[in-house]
Each structure stands twice: as structure tokens, then as C-alpha cells.
Scaffold this active site. Sequence first.
Site, PDB file in Angstrom:
ATOM      1  N   GLU A  72       0.779  -1.515   0.276  1.00 17.16           N
ATOM      2  CA  GLU A  72       0.171  -0.572   0.011  1.00 17.16           C
ATOM      3  C   GLU A  72       0.229   1.128   0.021  1.00 17.16           C
ATOM      4  O   GLU A  72       1.971   1.450   0.462  1.00 17.16           O
ATOM      5  CB  GLU A  72      -0.482  -0.422   1.679  1.00 17.16           C
ATOM      6  CG  GLU A  72      -1.472   1.023   1.959  1.00 17.16           C
ATOM      7  CD  GLU A  72      -1.647   1.491   2.737  1.00 17.16           C
ATOM      8  OE1 GLU A  72      -1.673   0.611   3.803  1.00 17.16           O
ATOM      9  OE2 GLU A  72      -3.298   1.712   3.202  1.00 17.16           O
ATOM     10  N   ASN A 101      -6.674   6.055  -1.593  1.00 14.43           N
ATOM     11  CA  ASN A 101      -5.819   4.980  -1.438  1.00 14.43           C
ATOM     12  C   ASN A 101      -6.125   4.059  -2.663  1.00 14.43           C
ATOM     13  O   ASN A 101      -6.862   3.025  -2.468  1.00 14.43           O
ATOM     14  CB  ASN A 101      -6.139   4.967   0.047  1.00 14.43           C
ATOM     15  CG  ASN A 101      -4.897   3.995   0.492  1.00 14.43           C
ATOM     16  OD1 ASN A 101      -3.802   3.530  -0.703  1.00 14.43           O
ATOM     17  ND2 ASN A 101      -4.459   4.061   1.802  1.00 14.43           N
ATOM     18  N   LYS A 112      -8.991   1.961  -1.648  1.00 15.89           N
ATOM     19  CA  LYS A 112      -9.833   1.589  -0.506  1.00 15.89           C
ATOM     20  C   LYS A 112     -11.017   1.952   0.118  1.00 15.89           C
ATOM     21  O   LYS A 112     -11.228   3.607  -0.114  1.00 15.89           O
ATOM     22  CB  LYS A 112      -8.962   1.872   0.475  1.00 15.89           C
ATOM     23  CG  LYS A 112      -8.404   1.410   2.674  1.00 15.89           C
ATOM     24  CD  LYS A 112      -6.836   2.224   2.636  1.00 15.89           C
ATOM     25  CE  LYS A 112      -6.999   1.710   4.258  1.00 15.89           C
ATOM     26  NZ  LYS A 112      -5.384   1.836   4.630  1.00 15.89           N
ATOM     27  N   GLU A 140      -6.323   8.713   7.660  1.00 16.62           N
ATOM     28  CA  GLU A 140      -6.482   8.546   6.040  1.00 16.62           C
ATOM     29  C   GLU A 140      -7.728   9.165   6.246  1.00 16.62           C
ATOM     30  O   GLU A 140      -8.016   9.183   4.941  1.00 16.62           O
ATOM     31  CB  GLU A 140      -6.717   6.660   6.368  1.00 16.62           C
ATOM     32  CG  GLU A 140      -4.949   6.245   6.354  1.00 16.62           C
ATOM     33  CD  GLU A 140      -5.344   4.865   5.370  1.00 16.62           C
ATOM     34  OE1 GLU A 140      -6.087   4.783   4.412  1.00 16.62           O
ATOM     35  OE2 GLU A 140      -4.927   4.093   5.770  1.00 16.62           O
ATOM     36  N   CYS A 175      -4.822  -2.946   2.805  1.00 16.23           N
ATOM     37  CA  CYS A 175      -4.144  -2.881   4.656  1.00 16.23           C
ATOM     38  C   CYS A 175      -6.334  -2.764   5.316  1.00 16.23           C
ATOM     39  O   CYS A 175      -5.950  -3.956   5.530  1.00 16.23           O
ATOM     40  CB  CYS A 175      -4.491  -1.599   4.400  1.00 16.23           C
ATOM     41  SG  CYS A 175      -2.992  -1.570   6.838  1.00 16.23           S
ATOM     42  N   ASN A 191      -0.298  -0.811   4.718  1.00 17.22           N
ATOM     43  CA  ASN A 191       1.434  -0.405   6.213  1.00 17.22           C
ATOM     44  C   ASN A 191       0.508  -0.059   7.476  1.00 17.22           C
ATOM     45  O   ASN A 191       0.108   0.522   8.433  1.00 17.22           O
ATOM     46  CB  ASN A 191       1.008   1.256   5.834  1.00 17.22           C
ATOM     47  CG  ASN A 191       1.983   1.323   4.780  1.00 17.22           C
ATOM     48  OD1 ASN A 191       3.274   1.637   4.968  1.00 17.22           O
ATOM     49  ND2 ASN A 191       1.236   1.275   3.371  1.00 17.22           N
TER      50      ASN A 191
END
Length: 309
Positions: A46, A106, A123, A142, A168, A193
Site C-alpha cells: 500500500e 488510497n 480502499k 486516512e 490494508c 502499512n
Amino acid sequence: MRTLTVGAAQLGPIQKAEGRQEVVARMIALLDDAAAKGCDLVVFPELALTTFFPRWYMTDPAEIDTWFESVMPNAATKPLFDRARELGVAISFGYAEKTPDGHHFNTSILTDKAGAIVGKYRKIHLPGHSEFDEKRAFQHLEKRYFEPGDLGFPVWHALGGLMGMCICNDRRWPETYRVMGLQGVEMVMLGFNTPSVNSQKSDEGIEDRLFHHKLSLQAGAYQNSTWVIAVAKAGDEDGHHLMGGTVIVDPNGKVVAETKTEGDELIVHPCDLDATRFGKETIFDFKRHRRIEHYGLITSQTGVEPPSV
Ligand code: CDT
């Protein structure tokens, strides 16, 4: 047998000051190694091109946009695409995407062996928070920098199989795998991550974090009879530690390959996509065994609503 030899290319830390060109050079070195070892596909983490920037609180939109890519491939990543095409190896990696109409996601992509993008995922389960949170040991912003993905969980006919992606935090949610499982997914690729400490619970350290990580991947793989390729960005980024734990999980839920370091490291495994058949045709034959008349709450309700007393 439909064997896809897969390289899971873990990246070690990327410092805030490190440029995309340096990172792309590291990715190309891993790709070369993977090609020499016979890989058909190499999966990177990612947000592979930069440090995990959502740990930094920013207010200036121009500064925020320096972490995003508005075209893919672009000048920095073209050498990676070119080398992948020369080697005839498909790649998948994550990056921060800014769309032409100004949306921020993302994102991860999948290419074919000719370097053409054949799949894109944005994402959906964004973790963290959107405002500075002084109660946390460190920030995870995020929800500030990204919008939830708008493409669903697609599955693509690619590389001779049915391929899916997630990113993730998505790996912790059974719905992620099941929506792809219902499309027959045979391989789920994901990068992550993951801070090695819980920012809201200091006694939850790397051992627990790795346990939850593998628990989620192995359950998702087993319950949907699919390969799962999970690739870390690991190590110490500007004093913030990310766990490793890059793994390849087979459709039986077993870890068949695992990294040993927190640096740039490639693991390789021949993944037989036909090994997904047995589970899909027996215990997890969805058509015969699922009882959707009892699953309505999953899509009609988000949070917990206990029954009234
Ligand atoms: N990148 C990412 O999604 N990380 C999350 C951290 C969760 S804690 C806010 C993860 O699920 O690993």
C-alpha cells in the site's frame, strides 16, 4: 494446474524526505530479482511510492497534494512499468490517487504482463480519523486525506485467473473477502502499512498486531478458498515503526511463505489457482450452503443495534 508464480515484494521503510525515484529504483531491484526467480506477478505494498504520509497532520491542500499521483504511470513510475513490460512480469502496487476532478483515494492497481493497467481498486475501509487527535500516541489521518473507494470490490479475469485487490485495513473485514468470493476470486492481493503499536492502546504491541493480521488473512483465505498475497511496508519511518509480516496464504488458510526481515525483501511461491477448487466446490460451495434470507442486517445496518429488552 494453473500455476501463477507470485513474488510478494516487501518494502523496508521510506523516510519522509525520500523521493519517488529512489523508491522506484528499489522496486525495480525487487522486480529484477523476482523475474530471475520466475515470477509471473509481483505485488508491492500500500502507498508504495512514499512514506506512510497519513501519520502527518497537514492543512495546506497544496502540501497534501504533493503526496498524490494525478496520472499513472507518470514520470517517476514509468521506469517501473517499462521494466515490468521488458521482463514480462505483471505488477500490483498501491499509491495515493488524485482524480482529474479532484477526488482523493488510497488506490492499488494491477497490470498485465505487457505493463497495461487491467485493474484498479480504491480502499473502502479507511481507518483512523480526520482531525488532529491529541489523545493518540501518533496520528492516523486516512479519513482526512482519502475518500472511501467508489469502485466496490471488483474481480478481474487476468493472468489466467480471477484476481481481486483490497488494501490494508480492508483485510480485517470479512465482507471484503466475501464480496470477492461471490465473484469466484482465486487470488486477493493487498498491501499494508500497519503501525507496530496501537496508537490508542500502548500495551497492544507487535505480537498482537501480527496475530490479528494473520488471523484475518488466514480466515479470509480459508472461508473463501482463495490465495491471499499480503505485502508490508515495514520498519522505522522517521521514528514511527511499521510491522513486517508479508505473507502468502494458500486457499486452505495456511501461511506458505513469510518474510523474515523489516527491509526490502522478496518471497516467492508457486500458487496453483486450481487449488481453490476443492474448497469452493465442497464446504464453501456458496450456492448450496449460503442462507441469504438470514443475512439482511449485513447490508441494511452499519453499527450495532442490540435487541430491545
Ligand atoms: N494503513 C492501514 O490501513 N493501517 C491500519 C491501521 C489501523 S489502526 C488506525 C491497519 O488496519 O493495519
